[in-house]
Enzyme design. Structure first.
Site, PDB file in Angstrom:
ATOM      1  CE  LYS A  94     -18.450  16.342  90.536  1.00 38.06           C
ATOM      2  NZ  LYS A  94     -19.562  15.874  91.355  1.00 38.06           N
ATOM      3  CD  GLU A 127      -8.093   7.099  94.146  1.00 36.76           C
ATOM      4  OE1 GLU A 127      -8.868   6.147  93.931  1.00 36.76           O
ATOM      5  OE2 GLU A 127      -7.990   7.630  95.260  1.00 36.76           O
ATOM      6  CB  CYS A 187     -18.542  11.510 101.029  1.00 33.74           C
ATOM      7  SG  CYS A 187     -18.686  13.060 100.117  1.00 33.74           S
ATOM      8  NE  ARG A 208     -18.854  21.140  98.275  1.00 40.10           N
ATOM      9  CZ  ARG A 208     -17.562  21.247  98.486  1.00 40.10           C
ATOM     10  NH1 ARG A 208     -17.088  22.302  99.110  1.00 40.10           N
ATOM     11  NH2 ARG A 208     -16.748  20.305  98.079  1.00 40.10           N
ATOM     12  NE  ARG A 249     -17.754  17.244  99.729  1.00 46.15           N
ATOM     13  CZ  ARG A 249     -18.855  17.086 100.471  1.00 46.15           C
ATOM     14  NH1 ARG A 249     -18.876  16.201 101.424  1.00 46.15           N
ATOM     15  NH2 ARG A 249     -19.938  17.811 100.255  1.00 46.15           N
ATOM     16  CB  CYS A 277     -22.169  14.208 101.144  1.00 46.32           C
ATOM     17  SG  CYS A 277     -22.297  14.076  99.362  1.00 46.32           S
ATOM     18  CE  LYS A 318     -16.740  14.345  94.028  1.00 49.02           C
ATOM     19  NZ  LYS A 318     -17.923  13.833  94.750  1.00 49.02           N
ATOM     20  CB  SER A 378     -21.849  23.322  89.911  1.00 47.87           C
ATOM     21  OG  SER A 378     -20.809  23.285  90.872  1.00 47.87           O
ATOM     22  CB  CYS A 430     -22.292  10.219  97.576  1.00 45.87           C
ATOM     23  SG  CYS A 430     -20.854  10.633  98.609  1.00 45.87           S
TER      24      CYS A 430
HETATM   25 ZN   LIG Z   1     -20.522  12.854  98.722  1.00 48.07          ZN
END
Ligand SMILES: [Zn+2]
Length: 333
Positions: free
Chosen positions: A257, A242, A135, A214, A226, A127, A204, A283, A125
């Site tokens: 996710k 997707e 991203c 983060r 996002r 980001c 996601k 997380s 990615c």
């Molecule tokens: Zn990202």
């Protein structure tokens, strides 16, 4: 018509629950160390082991410490790690993401040299490498956070190819741009990496459960959010579309996710496509258990194992979890 199932009193379900050995014998789902992937955060420097405050037990690691942490997990039987890089410098082209001497590329080389048996997966990615924390590419001066899809694909493909060139065993695009899996597959094939599999973060979702990540990855967007690229939590049929797209574009494994609040998605994805399916135990799923356990409110081991087992039951083959090393240890005891 008679029931195909036993009936009380000739059938008593409790008969098979009477001892640990009996319960294990008839267990329909199991946790195994072979299914675990440990996400790790790599930073510049030497001997750096910086605790992530919102994720007890998780650290930002310099490459030397990353090798040690990975060796420890491997010794416990964890077969794979998933790397996230945190560069010193960010810019508007995410140039650190695809630099041949970028943080992830150097980490991959050292890891594969020290631990050739370890499967090294890399998060693909932009980001962490973008000044604005999004991203993908944003037009200069645009503060709305509108990520431009197609110009981003080239940078993602370059990033994935640079990881493969460094020796990564698998690349895992997490950006949620349309068409990224095809762009990455074509680039990998062109560069001679036709054998490197892609694990796509296929479904996601934009999620509050990423909060502690983060802090760990230092990748919070500086403006906007996002939601124009990650999925809306309300949608399941769209998640299947997707996944179908990513498979059509060349994904070898697909991921859902977050995991815990999306068990229905995991179930539908596994049932519909039958592809190797990964669940990312994100997380906040990890930190909520840690926080409650630190308060003495829950039994950390019992709740962690039960949570991961639920993901397996839903259909996940692969569990990406910050608790991988702990779980590997518990599975031995
Ligand atoms: Zn990202």
């Amino acid at each position: 018509m008679s029931s195909p199932f036993g009936q009380f009193p000739s059938y008593r379900p409790r008969r098979l629950r009477q001892s640990p050995a009996l319960r294990r014998l008839v267990a329909e789902t199991r946790l195994s160390v072979e299914q675990l992937v440990l996400p790790l955060f790599v930073v510049e420097g030497k001997k750096v082991r910086r605790a992530v405050k919102s994720m007890p037990g998780v650290f930002q690691l310099s490459i030397d410490e990353l090798v040690k942490e990975s060796a420890r997990a491997r010794e416990l039987g964890v077969p794979a790690v998933l790397l996230f890089g945190i560069p010193d410098k960010k810019d508007l082209r995410a140039s650190g993401a695809y630099a041949s001497k970028g943080i992830v590329q150097r980490a991959v080389r050292d890891l594969k040299r020290a631990l050739p048996e370890l499967l090294v997966m890399t998060d693909v990615c932009l980001c962490e490498y973008m000044e604005h924390g999004h991203c993908g590419v944003i037009e200069r001066g645009d503060k709305t956070g509108r990520v431009r899809n197609d110009p981003t694909l080239e940078l993602l493909a370059r990033t994935a190819a640079s990881h493969a060139a460094a020796g990564a065993d698998m690349v895992a695009p997490s950006d949620m741009m349309d068409g990224r899996v095809r762009a990455i597959r074509e680039r990998l094939d062109k560069d001679g990496f036709a054998d490197i599999p892609i694990m796509s973060y296929a479904a996601k979702f934009a999620s509050g459960y990423y909060g502690p990540f983060r802090d760990a990855a230092e990748s919070a967007p500086q403006f906007g959010d996002r939601r124009s690229y990650q999925m809306d939590a309300a949608n399941t049929n769209e998640a299947l579309r997707e996944v179908a797209l990513d498979i059509a574009e060349g994904a070898d494994l697909v991921m859902v996710k977050p995991a815990l609040a999306y068990l229905d998605i995991i179930h539908r994805v596994k049932t519909e496509f039958g592809y190797p399916t990964a669940a990312y135990n994100v997380s906040a799923e990890y930190s909520m258990i840690k926080a409650a356990a630190l308060n003495g409110w829950i039994d950390e081991r019992a709740v962690t194992m039960e949570t991961l087992l639920a993901m397996r039951r839903a259909g996940a083959d692969i569990l990406i979890t910050y608790a991988a090393a702990d779980v590997a240890q518990w599975l031995r005891e």
